[in-house]
Design an enzyme around this catalytic site. Structure first.
Site, PDB file in Angstrom:
ATOM      1  CG  HIS A   1      -0.328   0.152   2.520  1.00 33.86           C
ATOM      2  ND1 HIS A   1       0.224  -0.924   3.189  1.00 33.86           N
ATOM      3  CD2 HIS A   1      -0.136   1.227   3.309  1.00 33.86           C
ATOM      4  CE1 HIS A   1       0.725  -0.520   4.336  1.00 33.86           C
ATOM      5  NE2 HIS A   1       0.524   0.790   4.438  1.00 33.86           N
TER       6      HIS A   1
ATOM      7  CD  GLU B   1       5.115  10.202 -14.233  1.00 33.04           C
ATOM      8  OE1 GLU B   1       5.313  10.058 -15.455  1.00 33.04           O
ATOM      9  OE2 GLU B   1       5.929   9.813 -13.372  1.00 33.04           O
TER      10      GLU B   1
END
Length: 132
Positions: free
Chosen positions: A7, A108
Site C-alpha cells: 500500500h 504523476e
C-alpha cells in the site's frame, strides 16, 4: 523477498479535502474512512490517507499512477479546472501529467508502461545506461 507494493500512505492535513481530491478528481474508489484516515484503491493499488502534518519531498520523489490516454485527457482538463498545480512538465516517454495533491505530495499520471519505457531506452539510452 519483496513481492510487490502492499500500500501507499499519504499524510494529509485535511482528510475531507484529500478524499475529495483522490476520489472525486482522480477517480479512486473510497472503501472506508474514519476520524483520522481513509482507504481507497486505484485499480489494485491500496491507498491510505492518514491525518497528520504532511512534509512532502521537494525533490523528484513521486508516485506515478497508470492511466489511459483518454483518461489522461479528461483528467488534465478536470484538474486544470480544479486549480491543481503541475510541478513538472513531461519530458520522458509516454504522456504524463505531474501534479501536486492538496498536501503537496508529488504525483504523476502516466500512460506508458515499464515495457514502453525500456523499449524507448533502446533507441534513446540514458547516459551510463547498463542493461542487466
Amino acid at each position: 523477498m519483496i513481492t510487490g507494493t502492499n500500500h501507499i500512505t499519504f499524510s494529509v492535513a485535511d482528510l475531507n479535502a484529500s478524499i475529495a481530491f483522490y476520489r472525486d478528481l482522480l477517480g479512486m474508489k473510497l472503501h472506508v474512512f474514519w476520524d483520522a484516515g481513509a482507504y481507497l484503491t486505484a485499480g489494485d493499488t491500496w491507498i491510505c490517507l492518514s491525518l497528520g502534518q504532511p512534509e512532502p519531498a521537494k525533490d523528484y520523489t513521486h508516485v506515478a499512477f497508470s492511466v489511459s490516454e483518454e483518461a489522461l485527457a479528461e483528467l488534465r482538463l478536470k484538474l486544470q479546472q480544479s486549480g491543481a498545480e503541475e510541478w513538472k512538465p513531461n519530458t520522458s516517454e509516454g504522456s504524463s501529467l505531474y501534479l501536486l495533491d492538496p498536501n503537496g505530495h508529488r504525483l504523476e499520471l502516466h500512460c506508458g508502461t515499464r515495457a514502453t519505457r525500456l523499449a524507448e531506452l533502446k533507441t534513446s539510452p540514458y547516459s551510463g545506461l547498463v542493461w542487466c
